[in-house]
Design an enzyme around this catalytic site. Sequence first.
Site, short mmCIF file in Angstrom:
data_model
loop_
_atom_site.label_atom_id
_atom_site.label_comp_id
_atom_site.label_asym_id
_atom_site.label_seq_id
_atom_site.Cartn_x
_atom_site.Cartn_y
_atom_site.Cartn_z
N GLU A 173 37.61 56.08 45.49
CA GLU A 173 36.77 55.02 46.06
C GLU A 173 36.62 55.29 47.54
OE1 GLU A 173 38.64 51.13 46.72
OE2 GLU A 173 36.71 50.13 46.44
N HIS A 212 32.88 44.14 45.81
CA HIS A 212 33.87 43.50 44.94
C HIS A 212 33.94 42.01 45.25
CE1 HIS A 212 35.56 47.09 43.25
NE2 HIS A 212 35.94 47.58 44.41
N HIS A 260 44.62 52.96 49.91
CA HIS A 260 45.44 52.33 48.86
C HIS A 260 45.22 53.04 47.53
CE1 HIS A 260 41.50 50.20 48.33
NE2 HIS A 260 41.80 50.31 47.04
N TYR A 317 32.39 54.03 43.81
CA TYR A 317 33.39 54.79 43.04
C TYR A 317 32.77 56.05 42.48
CZ TYR A 317 36.55 50.82 43.08
OH TYR A 317 37.38 49.82 43.48
N HIS A 348 44.90 44.88 50.33
CA HIS A 348 45.81 45.58 49.41
C HIS A 348 46.23 46.92 49.99
CE1 HIS A 348 41.85 46.92 48.51
NE2 HIS A 348 41.94 47.19 47.24
N HIS A 400 42.51 54.72 40.70
CA HIS A 400 41.85 55.42 41.80
C HIS A 400 42.71 55.50 43.06
CE1 HIS A 400 40.55 51.22 42.95
NE2 HIS A 400 40.75 51.68 44.17
#
Lengths: 307, 107
Positions: A265, A246, A153, A255, A199, A214
């Site tokens: 990431e 997260h 993503h 990251y 996501h 990112h």
Amino acid sequence: MKKGVMRPGHVQIRVLDMDEAVKHYTDLLGMIETDRDDQGRVYLKAWTEVDKFSVVLVEADEPGCDFMGFKVVDEAALNQLEKDLVDYGVGVEQIPAEELKDCGRRVRFTVPSGHAFELYADKKYTGKWGVSSVNPEAWPRGLQGMKAVRFDHCLFYGPELAAVYDIFVNVLGFHLAEQVLDPEGTRVAQFLTVSMKEHDVAFIHHEEKGKFHHASFYLDTWEAVLRAADLISMTDTSIDIGPTRHGLTHGQTIYFFDPSGNRNEVFCGGDYFYPDHKPVTWKTEELGKAIFYHDRALNERFMTVLT
Amino acid sequence: MAVFQVVNRTTGDHFTCQEGQSVLKAMEQRDLKCVPVGCRGGGCGFCKIQVLEGHFECGKMSKRHAPPEAVEKGEVLACRIYPLTDLIIECVPLPEAAPAKQTTKNR
């Protein structure tokens, strides 16, 4: 996937120095170079991806993201989505087949946050790298570095999140999986999916248009994320933050930056999404925990350093 | 290997920088925070400084944050300059951070 948009397909990333960038994305991330074109662009894929490429690197004067492309199920869906975008008032640009090598025609449009996206139906099917499609072994030998599993993503920063939401959800058939709301109930972050992932693309509110936060790549395990952290140190690669978890998506992550300052990431785990799930909400009062679940505090660099 | 002195006139900090090492990396190695650290790749513009005195070599930097005319005047990114002599630098104020305020409304 209710409108035929299937998954993230590619991202074109601008880099300042091609040789350094190729070394980073192949030796460190573990992607495989699959082609180059007469514009000097370099095409890369992660080993489990079935199409020819997912990352395109282009040398430029400033880093950032040129566009992110989504693959749709077929040409009929592409035609319908193109019509739906136009009917909704979104300007579309036709990118002919083969402008990216071995990729069919692309329909490009820019959303009000200032980011360019593309839809396409066809790309050369090359199969997973290094394993057969019949009686496949578990993984191929010869992978480098972090052995990235797939391009997963992107996260973009820009304004007009509500207008971006309308296009992705109402026109393209994405779902809102997670969001961050401020005390007035305004959405300042939206995590959108067309799949079971938390996501496929995400946006965070930012005044300046078109910023790239990112590109993210999936790894199998927390052990692989820790090993990625070791490799970041071994190669003296610029680190941003992690390994950590997260709150948003609950993914386990690290990251770091490519040699041109684009953030990457690698992550594993995280929640899943079905279309009957209601959005998960984090409140800005808990933004530190939403972003870095362990530290529970924001890292200014993570929020402001963009390309 | 040559070692150069870097003085930050804005903060009064000073540190040594080895030949071939970037000013930002030398600063970070000494655990100083007198220049903001961003991507360390010449891309984000966070570590912009003004070189007041001294000579240096430049690596590749985003033209958005370090256009050639600014580089000519010594306005560069600390992560992408490599001293050839002692340097005197000063911090360049960051553009005002965009307020974390939403202009679009949730539906």
